[in-house]
Design an enzyme around this catalytic site. Structure first.
Site, short mmCIF file in Angstrom:
data_model
loop_
_atom_site.label_atom_id
_atom_site.label_comp_id
_atom_site.label_asym_id
_atom_site.label_seq_id
_atom_site.Cartn_x
_atom_site.Cartn_y
_atom_site.Cartn_z
N SER A 122 1.02 -1.50 -0.08
CA SER A 122 0.14 0.04 0.09
C SER A 122 0.78 1.59 -0.28
CB SER A 122 -1.14 0.28 1.31
OG SER A 122 -0.22 0.28 2.29
N HIS A 143 -0.75 -2.36 -6.61
CA HIS A 143 -2.40 -2.31 -5.07
C HIS A 143 -3.52 -2.24 -5.15
CE1 HIS A 143 -3.11 1.09 -1.63
NE2 HIS A 143 -3.35 -0.51 -1.50
N GLU A 155 -4.19 0.66 -8.45
CA GLU A 155 -2.82 1.43 -9.32
C GLU A 155 -1.59 0.65 -8.81
OE1 GLU A 155 -3.01 5.22 -5.15
OE2 GLU A 155 -1.99 3.18 -4.52
N ASN A 193 -3.30 6.47 -0.49
CA ASN A 193 -3.59 6.36 0.70
C ASN A 193 -2.19 7.46 0.97
OD1 ASN A 193 -4.42 3.73 1.85
ND2 ASN A 193 -2.89 2.99 0.93
#
Length: 294
Positions: A122, A143, A155, A193
């Site tokens: 992440s 991700h 991602e 994130n």
């Protein structure tokens, strides 16, 4: 490195919530899967959960007759070496750089030189994960978001050495899962994130400092911002240990105070209260590991 081959077989290493969710997505999209985890009991539980979710998914789609076919696509790896024929390996293990590096180094001795090695991290640098690999150009970040069967975006992160061919093949693979691909630079936290974690951290600090109750913090964000989950609920859902590892890593990398975790989060993780997956975090849950059918 030889030309990347067409992806037909997938291996997922790590049978936690993310690994089992990714395995489910791949099976539903027509891929054969080898699922492996060093924890045998976790692996058996994950396999059972995946099959249960696939059965519910087939029933929901009124395609019950396909369940046997779906079931046949799931193979449980008894040893890491059982993934040797995979065209892509997706790593979904603990968010710790040294653990991931050790795994990727082992993978290079098992799979062929044209197998893509993908990390579901992440926020840890893909370039750093590939550091000890001989064929760094086939290492990439993919991700997925939790729950993987439902979340529509992945991602895709290109490390310093990731080749354009690797990116092109990984993009086509993710799109075959009916996911939207967003490209991100190899920076701490990537896109989502990097943006959302400071908000989660501030919500935790607000609760820790007694600014408001956890319920009111979550209600405020849901009602004022239109979010489906409050920040503390979302933190429990993600996993408090995952969040702590990530925040500590980004804080060490950047020195940005927005990622500096509070003591209350650290205490919850020390006690093993990791959120939904353990049945207790900021909230308590009757059942750990909610069943997601997609």
């Amino acid at each position: 490195m030889k030309k990347i081959k067409e992806i037909t077989q997938v291996a997922v290493v790590g049978a936690g919530a993310m690994g089992s969710g990714i395995a489910q997505v791949c099976i539903q999209s027509g891929y054969s899967i080898v699922l492996y985890d060093v924890n045998e009991s976790q692996l058996k539980l994950a396999a059972s959960n995946v099959l249960n979710r696939l059965k519910k998914w087939a029933e929901k789609k009124n395609r019950q007759e396909e369940f046997q076919l779906l079931e046949g696509r799931l193979v449980i790896g008894e040893r890491l070496e059982d993934i040797e024929s995979a065209d892509i390996v997706i790593e979904a293990i603990a968010e710790q750089l040294d653990v991931k590096q050790s795994l990727f180094n082992r993978l290079e001795d098992i799979v062929s030189s044209d197998t893509i090695l993908a990390s579901n991290t992440s926020g840890i640098s893909i370039t750093d994960i590939a550091l000890g690999c001989k064929n760094k150009e086939r290492v990439v970040g993919t991700h997925f978001f939790n729950p993987a069967p439902i979340m529509p975006v992945v991602e895709l992160i290109q490390g310093k050495h990731s080749s354009e061919e690797t990116i092109k093949t990984a993009t086509a693979f993710i799109e075959s899962l009916e996911k939207n691909v967003v490209l991100a630079k190899d920076v701490p936290g990537f896109i989502v994130n990097r943006i959302i974690t400071p908000m989660l951290n501030e919500a935790m600090l607000s609760y820790e400092q007694g600014i408001s109750t956890k319920e009111d913090i979550d209600t405020a964000l849901k009602k004022a911002m239109g979010h489906p989950m409050g920040p503390l609920e979302l933190s429990d859902y993600i996993g408090l240990d995952t969040l702590l590892y990530f925040m500590e890593h980004v804080y060490a990398e950047t020195g940005n105070e927005a990622y500096r975790p509070g003591e209350f989060l650290k205490e919850l993780v020390r006690k093993g209260h990791l959120g939904l997956k353990t049945g207790k975090g900021f909230y308590e849950y009757e059942e750990a590991n909610a069943k997601i059918t997609g």
